[in-house]
Motif scaffolding. Structure first.
Motif, short mmCIF file in Angstrom:
data_model
loop_
_atom_site.label_atom_id
_atom_site.label_comp_id
_atom_site.label_asym_id
_atom_site.label_seq_id
_atom_site.Cartn_x
_atom_site.Cartn_y
_atom_site.Cartn_z
N SER A 128 -1.26 -21.73 16.43
CA SER A 128 -1.24 -20.82 15.59
C SER A 128 -0.36 -19.92 16.94
N ASN A 129 0.27 -20.25 18.45
CA ASN A 129 0.95 -20.02 19.08
C ASN A 129 2.16 -19.44 18.75
N LEU A 130 2.50 -19.42 17.92
CA LEU A 130 3.53 -19.98 17.55
C LEU A 130 4.44 -18.35 17.06
N ASN A 131 4.96 -17.93 17.68
CA ASN A 131 5.98 -16.45 17.71
C ASN A 131 6.92 -16.27 18.27
N ILE A 132 7.80 -14.79 18.13
CA ILE A 132 9.12 -15.23 18.40
C ILE A 132 9.19 -15.42 20.53
N SER A 133 8.07 -14.57 20.75
CA SER A 133 7.88 -15.30 22.80
C SER A 133 8.27 -16.81 22.32
N MET A 134 7.50 -17.07 21.66
CA MET A 134 7.33 -18.78 21.85
C MET A 134 9.19 -19.72 21.88
N ILE A 135 9.46 -18.46 20.52
CA ILE A 135 9.92 -19.53 20.19
C ILE A 135 12.09 -19.14 21.41
N GLY A 136 11.51 -17.76 21.85
CA GLY A 136 12.62 -17.65 22.83
C GLY A 136 12.50 -18.66 24.02
N GLU A 137 11.16 -18.55 24.52
CA GLU A 137 10.86 -19.28 25.70
C GLU A 137 11.67 -20.86 25.56
N ALA A 138 11.49 -21.73 24.11
CA ALA A 138 11.99 -22.63 24.03
C ALA A 138 13.56 -22.70 24.38
N PHE A 139 14.38 -21.59 23.74
CA PHE A 139 15.41 -22.13 23.79
C PHE A 139 16.01 -21.41 25.17
N SER A 140 15.24 -20.66 25.91
CA SER A 140 15.94 -20.37 26.79
C SER A 140 16.75 -18.57 26.76
N LEU A 141 15.95 -18.02 25.89
CA LEU A 141 16.74 -16.91 25.48
C LEU A 141 15.54 -15.91 25.17
N THR A 142 16.19 -14.56 25.19
CA THR A 142 15.32 -12.83 25.00
C THR A 142 14.48 -13.21 23.41
N PRO A 143 13.61 -12.81 23.50
CA PRO A 143 12.91 -13.10 21.81
C PRO A 143 13.65 -12.04 21.35
N SER A 144 13.59 -10.90 22.03
CA SER A 144 15.08 -9.95 20.72
C SER A 144 15.94 -10.43 20.65
N TYR A 145 16.61 -11.14 21.28
CA TYR A 145 18.07 -11.94 21.65
C TYR A 145 17.97 -12.92 20.20
N VAL A 146 16.82 -13.75 20.43
CA VAL A 146 16.92 -14.71 19.39
C VAL A 146 16.43 -13.80 17.76
N SER A 147 15.76 -13.05 17.75
CA SER A 147 14.96 -12.46 16.35
C SER A 147 16.92 -11.62 15.41
N LYS A 148 17.58 -10.81 16.60
CA LYS A 148 18.52 -10.11 16.15
C LYS A 148 19.46 -12.01 15.32
N GLN A 149 19.65 -12.23 16.08
CA GLN A 149 20.98 -13.67 16.14
C GLN A 149 20.60 -13.93 14.37
N PHE A 150 18.78 -14.39 14.16
CA PHE A 150 17.94 -15.39 12.94
C PHE A 150 18.33 -14.64 12.18
N LYS A 151 18.29 -12.75 12.42
CA LYS A 151 18.12 -12.03 11.36
C LYS A 151 19.62 -11.49 10.71
N THR A 152 20.55 -11.38 11.66
CA THR A 152 22.10 -11.62 11.04
C THR A 152 22.58 -12.59 10.47
N TYR A 153 22.08 -14.01 11.06
CA TYR A 153 23.01 -15.01 9.95
C TYR A 153 22.08 -15.49 9.05
N THR A 154 20.90 -15.13 8.78
CA THR A 154 20.06 -15.56 7.12
C THR A 154 19.60 -14.86 7.00
N GLY A 155 19.78 -12.84 7.51
CA GLY A 155 19.09 -12.28 5.91
C GLY A 155 18.26 -11.66 6.24
#
Length: 770
Positions: A683-710
């Motif tokens: 239930s705690n899965l969100n963009i911030s949790m994914i960014g911490e998992a990959f040592s990246l900022t949440p905004s960068y993770v969100s932007k890159q995912f949207k760019t390459y998957t649409g």
């Protein structure tokens, strides 16, 4: 007029009748002659059958005996002593003479086996030794006992028996010099395996008297047997063979014919043996059955005389009696019609000529009317369908005048619209003459199909074919549909022509035919919604269309959002299924109107265009230039055509999106997808949790995912959770609250809101539908 003065003119009908009556008199005369001839043949057949019976018995008895003799000859040939002596040569030794003694004893046994056998000889060619049941001798002694004729020399006789292989019956003379009798000799070669050895000949002698001894021919009859070489094998009651009795004359297997012999007429019956080919002939005087026909011949002559006398008198009386009405008719017709009857003319020809003249005039008038009957009838039917009739003339009289016979007051109308011309269309265009022919075929097929059980009238209206069905039995709307299906099937199977058929309701009044026609026109308009090539019944039209209510169509915002989401990720199958479901909801049980259907289709195209504008990776101008969706929709005539065009555009858009995703995919997007798939239950899965998992900022993770998957990362997380939630809902063993917790939603309201947004319905309703 000459009718009474010269009634027997050769052209008069009186002469014809007289000849006819005389011909009738000839019938019993002819029958008498036929009876006489038939009786003659019956008597002849009976005598012949009796002779054939005697000949058949003779043939069977002799053939059986001859078969026994042939079997006996085979046994003799296979006898070891007989066969063993074939290699013996002169001079004979004591051992040879002992063998001869044993062979003679064996021959005596064989002779007793058949009563027809007079003597058995075995002629050994190597040693010129001849054995019989009494003695042994040489070939010259045998020649003196058994020979064919007086003029045949010993050398000729010996050459006959010296043949390598022989098996035949030979008429010969048998006996010593003092007493000679006619006999038949069956000669059969007994050969060795060594072809250089001469072998032996077995001679079985059958006396002529024994062969026919037990046969009793008919009184004054004679019996004779001929072989295929025209030799008299045996005879009884015949001193010598007549000159006419030859094998070549007896062509058939059996028969009967007559011959003259020294002034005597003879009847010859014969039959042929299937075993030996011999002809068995019975010869009897023909006068034996001629006497039986003399009495019958006198009776027939007397009956012929009576037929001529009595029949002639009766024919004359009825001739005069039957001619009187014809004479009166001719007098009356010539006076009233003004057509004179020439003296000596044939009365029937006169009546025929006068009547033909009247019929010709009538046919000319009818022909002029028939030339325009089809046009007049078609015009009347068109006026009947449109309600434009002369009310001063009763409708039933108008129908009768156009040869339109109704069988009941129940009517319905079928309207046929040509969608494709099939074989009548060449190079994109259809010849007007071929179109006319096609309408003619449709009208005839419809009239034949409907006319099998009911009355049918057809005509052409506004480039469409119309069939009025007048029910002869209980009206049935489904029967009308079956008629339409049969017409459609026939035109497609034979000419590849597609038809749309509209069917009116059933009306119970002749004056309601215009109403029924208007119903078919309204139903035909609905082909835009139903599609071409369909059968549209007026009774099945939607209520809003029939009552004039405004209506609407179903395409809510959340359904549109679902379609947008599917297109964004390039999921063609789910996008196509959603579009089909939208169209099915609108044109299902209560279809929408044509105008609303077009609006719905343009809304769907608009959704696709809006989705492409939100996808920055997709080259929208390229897709629009290739698909041209607006022009495609404008050119469509039916909803089905529009649906096909939208699906084709959708496939191009989804294919473009999917290709872009494949080309722009990178390892980070794949890792994020794997991480979401493994942790969506948290239930705690969100963009911030994914960014911490990959040592990246949440905004960068969100932007890159949207760019390459649409697709937005949060939307992907929700979609993944919803897919798992649908699987759990289908199992029916968990509550909605439990399922929400298992897929990562702590708040049930949030789960319900997102589920309805993506799927269009609440989780509870989705579960009930499973």
């Amino acid at each position: 007029m000459g009718l009474t003065r010269n009634p027997f003119n050769k052209r008069s009908v009186l002469v014809t009748w007289f000849v006819s009556y005389v011909s009738v008199l000839l019938v019993p005369m002819l029958i008498s002659g036929l009876i006489y001839t038939a009786t003659w043949h019956v008597v002849e057949a009976e005598v012949n059958r009796s002779n054939e019976s005697i000949l058949g018995q003779t043939e069977q008895a002799i053939d059986n005996s001859l078969l026994g003799i042939e079997r006996l000859s085979i046994e003799i040939a296979l006898n070891k002593r007989v066969a063993g002596f074939m290699n013996t040569t002169l001079p004979l030794t004591d051992s040879d003479r002992y063998d001869l003694f044993n062979i003679v004893n064996d021959l005596r046994v064989y002779k007793v086996a058949n009563d027809y056998i007079e003597q058995i000889f075995v002629y050994y060619k190597n040693s010129d030794t001849v054995l019989s049941t009494r003695e042994h001798m040489d070939s010259r002694t045998l020649y003196r006992s058994v020979r064919g004729s007086e003029d045949k020399s010993y050398e000729q006789w010996k050459a006959f028996f010296d043949k390598r292989y022989m098996k035949e019956y030979v008429p010969m003379q048998y006996g010593d010099g003092e007493q000679v009798e006619k006999a038949i000799v069956y000669a059969k070669s007994a050969t060795l395996d060594n072809s250089d050895q001469s072998g032996a000949v077995i001679l079985i002698v059958i006396k002529d008297s024994k062969l026919l001894g037990s046969m009793m021919p008919a009184p004054n009859a004679s019996l004779a047997i001929l072989d295929s070489q025209n030799r008299l094998v045996a005879s009884k009651g015949l001193v010598q063979s007549p000159a006419f009795l030859t094998y070549d004359r007896l062509v058939d297997a059996k028969g009967l014919f007559y011959e003259e012999d020294n002034g005597n007429r003879l009847a010859l019956s014969y039959t042929t043996s299937e075993i030996t080919g011999w002809k068995y002939v019975s010869i009897i005087p023909a006068e034996l059955f001629d006497d039986k026909m003399l009495y019958l011949k006198k009776l027939i002559i007397m009956s012929l005389v009576l037929c001529i006398l009595i029949g002639g008198l009766v024919a004359y009386i009825y001739l005069r009696r039957n001619y009187t009405p014809i004479s009166l008719l001719i007098r009356s017709f010539s006076l009233k019609s003004g057509v004179s009857f020439d003296e000596g003319s044939n009365e029937y020809l006169y009546l025929q000529a006068a009547l033909n003249n009247t019929f010709d005039e009538k046919e000319k008038i009818d022909s002029r009317l028939m030339q325009h009957s089809d046009v007049i009838r078609a015009s009347f039917l068109q006026g009947l369908l449109k309600g434009r009739l002369d009310h001063n003339i009763p409708l039933h009289e108008s129908l009768a005048a156009h040869d339109l016979r109704i069988v009941s007051t129940d009517f319905a109308v079928l309207l046929f619209h040509i969608e494709t011309y099939g074989k009548f269309q060449a190079e994109g265009t259809a010849d007007p003459r071929k179109i006319k022919l096609l309408h003619f075929i449709i009208l005839n097929v419809a009239e034949d199909v409907a006319g099998e059980q009911h009355q049918a009238f057809t005509t052409e209206m506004d480039n469409m074919s119309v069939c009025i069905v007048n029910f002869a039995a209980q009206p049935d709307e489904m029967e009308l549909k079956l008629m339409a299906e049969r017409v459609q099937s026939f035109l497609f199977d034979h000419f590849h022509v597609h038809l749309t058929v509209s069917i009116s309701g059933i009306h119970h009044d002749l004056y309601a035919i215009p109403t029924a026609y208007q119903e078919t026109l309204e139903a035909m308009e609905y082909r835009m919604v139903m599609g071409s090539g369909e059968i549209i019944r007026y009774a099945e039209l939607p209520i809003p269309r029939a009552s004039g209510e405004p209506g609407s169509y179903y395409y809510p915002l959340h359904v549109e959002q679902q379609l947008i989401n599917f297109v964004k990720i390039g999921d063609f199958e789910r996008s196509r299924e959603l579009i089909e479901e939208i169209i099915r909801s609108n044109v299902g049980e209560i279809p929408i109107s044509v105008s609303f259907a077009k609006c719905l289709m343009f809304d769907l195209i608009s959704t696709l265009l809006k989705t492409m504008s939100e996808l920055h990776t997709v080259d929208k101008s390229k897709v629009l230039e290739h698909a041209d969706p607006i022009e495609r929709l404008i050119g469509c005539e039916t909803i089905k055509d529009m649906q096909a065009q939208i699906v084709e555009v959708l496939e191009q858009v989804c294919s473009t999106v999917a290709n872009d995703h494949r080309h722009m995919h990178n390892p980070l997007a794949g890792q994020i997808i794997e991480y979401v798939q493994a942790n969506f239950c948290n239930s705690n899965l969100n963009i911030s949790m994914i960014g911490e998992a990959f040592s990246l900022t949440p905004s960068y993770v969100s932007k890159q995912f949207k760019t390459y998957t649409g697709e937005a990362l949060l939307d992907y997380i929700n979609k993944t959770r919803m897919e798992e939630a649908k699987k759990l809902l289908a199992l029916q063993n968990l509550t909605v609250t439990e399922i929400a917790g298992r897929v990562g939603y702590a708040d049930i309201n949030t789960f319900n809101r997102i589920f309805k947004k993506l799927e269009g319905i609440t989780p509870g309703k989705y579960k009930d539908l499973q």
